[in-house]
Enzyme design. Structure first.
Site, short mmCIF file in Angstrom:
data_model
loop_
_atom_site.label_atom_id
_atom_site.label_comp_id
_atom_site.label_asym_id
_atom_site.label_seq_id
_atom_site.Cartn_x
_atom_site.Cartn_y
_atom_site.Cartn_z
N ARG A 92 0.85 -1.18 0.00
CA ARG A 92 0.00 0.00 0.00
C ARG A 92 0.89 1.24 0.00
NH1 ARG A 92 -2.46 2.78 4.92
NH2 ARG A 92 -3.83 4.34 4.01
N HIS A 136 -2.84 10.75 1.31
CA HIS A 136 -2.27 10.49 2.63
C HIS A 136 -1.66 11.81 3.12
CE1 HIS A 136 -0.90 6.97 5.32
NE2 HIS A 136 -0.58 8.08 5.97
N GLU A 181 -7.37 8.17 6.77
CA GLU A 181 -7.65 8.77 8.08
C GLU A 181 -8.15 10.21 8.01
OE1 GLU A 181 -4.37 8.22 10.76
OE2 GLU A 181 -4.44 6.04 10.62
N ASN A 309 -7.40 1.38 10.04
CA ASN A 309 -6.10 1.50 10.70
C ASN A 309 -6.36 1.38 12.19
OD1 ASN A 309 -5.15 2.05 8.16
ND2 ASN A 309 -4.55 4.17 8.59
N TYR A 311 -4.49 1.12 16.03
CA TYR A 311 -3.26 1.20 16.83
C TYR A 311 -3.50 1.00 18.33
CZ TYR A 311 -0.75 2.74 12.73
OH TYR A 311 -0.17 2.78 11.48
N GLU A 382 -3.52 -0.50 8.17
CA GLU A 382 -2.34 -0.17 8.98
C GLU A 382 -2.51 -0.77 10.36
OE1 GLU A 382 -1.25 3.98 9.44
OE2 GLU A 382 -1.66 4.38 7.33
C1 FCB Z 1 -1.24 6.72 11.12
C2 FCB Z 1 -0.82 7.29 9.79
C3 FCB Z 1 0.51 6.79 9.31
C4 FCB Z 1 1.51 6.64 10.44
C5 FCB Z 1 0.90 5.86 11.58
C6 FCB Z 1 1.84 5.63 12.74
O1 FCB Z 1 -2.11 7.60 11.75
O2 FCB Z 1 -1.77 6.99 8.80
O3 FCB Z 1 0.96 7.64 8.29
O4 FCB Z 1 1.96 7.86 10.83
O5 FCB Z 1 -0.24 6.52 12.05
#
Ligand code: FCB
Length: 477
Positions: A92, A136, A181, A309, A311, A382
């Site tokens: 990607r 992005h 995002e 995405n 995290y 992500e």
């Molecule tokens: C996300 C972003 C990516 C990177 C990660 C850690 O929010 O999409 O570009 O910075 O975090």
């Protein structure tokens, strides 16, 4: 196993040695143009809002910029070779809008298109499927000067750029992600000002969110009309959100943050409506007068998939009674209308970003999306972690990152066995890179980058991931 589990998931459950993913599961890694390319003055590229922002003193840690980054603009052939060695099936990447339309409008810049055609050809020659994100975060500065995302015209400009790019690459690229995002673009870019363009104007952030989604809708219509067999989706950053306690105040805090982080984007894009409770929370910020008749139908143009995405989790609590938020925080909040909510830490292990490690949250997010917006194929576009990496004898043994990936892939597997149509996983990130306002101080890569020599060193996590891809799953624990 839930009753909606497919025969496919039953099959992966019977695997005795470790966890196997469904056949055809897409294994990839992600990057973004400004974070890796460098070459900012080459091939007719103009400035994006991130060039301006990073060159503004005080905006990015240590004054780091993306001027050189991983020099991928010049080293893409070697980088693709590396991807092939790692066994990636998909990659990607994002296209830098200011390489395609230096002024944000008008005909395409041939040198910009040529770069991405060459990159995509290289990928295909190595059997790696390109997944292209169109936005992005690198808005051409010329468009920010004309008002940026808070201005409606930017949505039209984005669709025009998307069409130009598809026209040039569409014979080679079949998977498109319109936006990465939009929450970050809108609320960090125009709310807290911690991301480019660095404005602190909450009503503008709400307008930006709308125009980003409108641009997504227009672009999706255009891409699908031009190539009905192409797959088009959007990537949202979704969070598990939970209240600190079961008090009504904490529950309301969680509702607010889930509303702004998740439902404010999911509902318009997948249902064609803004969530009524969030609109009410925002009453003091905007009257939504910028939303025109018919907009939400455009925003909700059917997509082929949703990119997620993931995290971390937000754990939140009610404001402390009698304590008003600092005026500074109210004016610069990335949570307009809900600035008073407190974000609390639980003392669980965190990454180098200070983000709590919470793999069960990924199961929650996937199941929440599937429950509320069924039928839609999902991809993790992500997922990853920053840790302090050290090179010892030419090697980087990033055991924490391996553990993070392993736990989150187990979460993906759990979600799949419960019936979630998760079709692929893209690790963030292939390479250490420019981590936005943190500059080069945070390393997310599976491949270590020595920014002085541009040497790449695959970390233990890269070797581990190669094995995951080879066996289409995880070894027994
Ligand atoms: C996300 C972003 C990516 C990177 C990660 C850690 O929010 O999409 O570009 O910075 O975090």
């Amino acid at each position: 196993m839930s009753s909606s589990a497919s025969p496919q998931s039953a099959q992966i459950l019977t695997e005795e040695q470790g966890l196997t993913f469904p056949p055809g599961f897409v294994w990839g890694a992600s990057t973004a143009a400004y974070q890796i390319e460098g070459g900012v003055h080459e091939g007719g590229r103009s400035a994006s809002i991130w060039d301006t922002f990073s060159h503004t003193p005080g905006r990015v840690l240590h004054g780091h910029t993306g001027d050189v980054a991983c020099d991928h603009y010049h080293r893409y052939r070697d980088d693709v070779k590396l991807m092939a060695e790692l066994g990636l099936k998909a990659y990607r990447l994002s296209v830098a809008w200011p390489r395609i339309q230096p002024d944000g409008t008008g005909p395409a810049n041939q040198a910009g298109l040529d770069f991405y055609r060459a990159l995509v050809d290289e990928l295909l020659e190595h059997g790696i499927e390109p997944w292209v994100t169109l936005y992005h975060w690198d808005l051409p500065q010329a468009l920010e000067d004309a008002g940026g995302w808070p201005v409606r015209d930017t949505a039209h400009r984005f669709a025009e750029y998307a069409e130009l790019t598809q026209r040039a690459l569409g014979d080679r690229v079949r998977h498109w992600i319109t936006l990465n995002e939009p929450w970050c673009s809108a609320f960090l870019g125009y709310g807290s000002g911690t991301h480019a363009p660095g404005r602190t104007d909450p009503p503008a952030a709400i307008r930006a969110a709308h125009h980003l989604m409108l641009g997504h809708g227009f672009a999706t219509q255009a891409l699908r009309a031009a190539a009905p067999d192409h797959e088009v989706g959007v990537t949202l950053n979704l969070y598990a959100v939970s209240p600190q306690t079961d008090s009504p105040g904490d529950a309301d805090a969680a509702r607010r943050i889930d509303g702004l982080a998740n439902r404010f984007f999911l509902d318009p894009i997948l249902r064609g409506s803004y969530p009524a409770d969030v609109v009410a929370d925002l009453a003091g910020v905007t009257d939504f007068g910028h939303v025109r008749d018919g907009d939400l139908e455009v925003v909700a143009t059917p997509m082929s998939f949703l990119g997620i995405n993931y995290y971390s989790r937000h754990v939140v609590a009610a404001p402390i009674e009698g304590v008003e938020p600092e005026p500074y925080w109210r004016a610069q909040s990335s949570w307009p209308g809900s600035e008073q909510v407190r974000f609390v830490t639980r003392g669980v292990p965190v990454t180098d970003m200070n983000w709590e490690i919470d793999a069960p949250g990924l199961v929650e997010v996937l199941q929440m999306v599937h429950r509320n917006y069924p039928e839609l194929p999902l991809y993790i576009t992500e997922n990853g972690s920053a840790f302090v990496d050290e090179v010892v004898d030419g090697e980087v043994d990033d055991v924490d990152r391996v553990a993070y990936f392993d736990a989150h892939l187990r979460a993906c597997h759990t979600a799949i066995t419960s019936g979630v149509p998760l079709r692929g996983y893209f690790a963030w990130s292939l390479l250490d890179n420019f981590e936005w306002a943190w500059g080069y101080t945070k390393r997310f890569g599976m491949v270590y980058v020595d920014y002085d020599s541009q040497l790449r060193i695959p970390k233990s996590s890269a070797k581990w991931y190669t094995e995951v891809i080879r066996r289409n799953g995880l070894a027994a624990q």
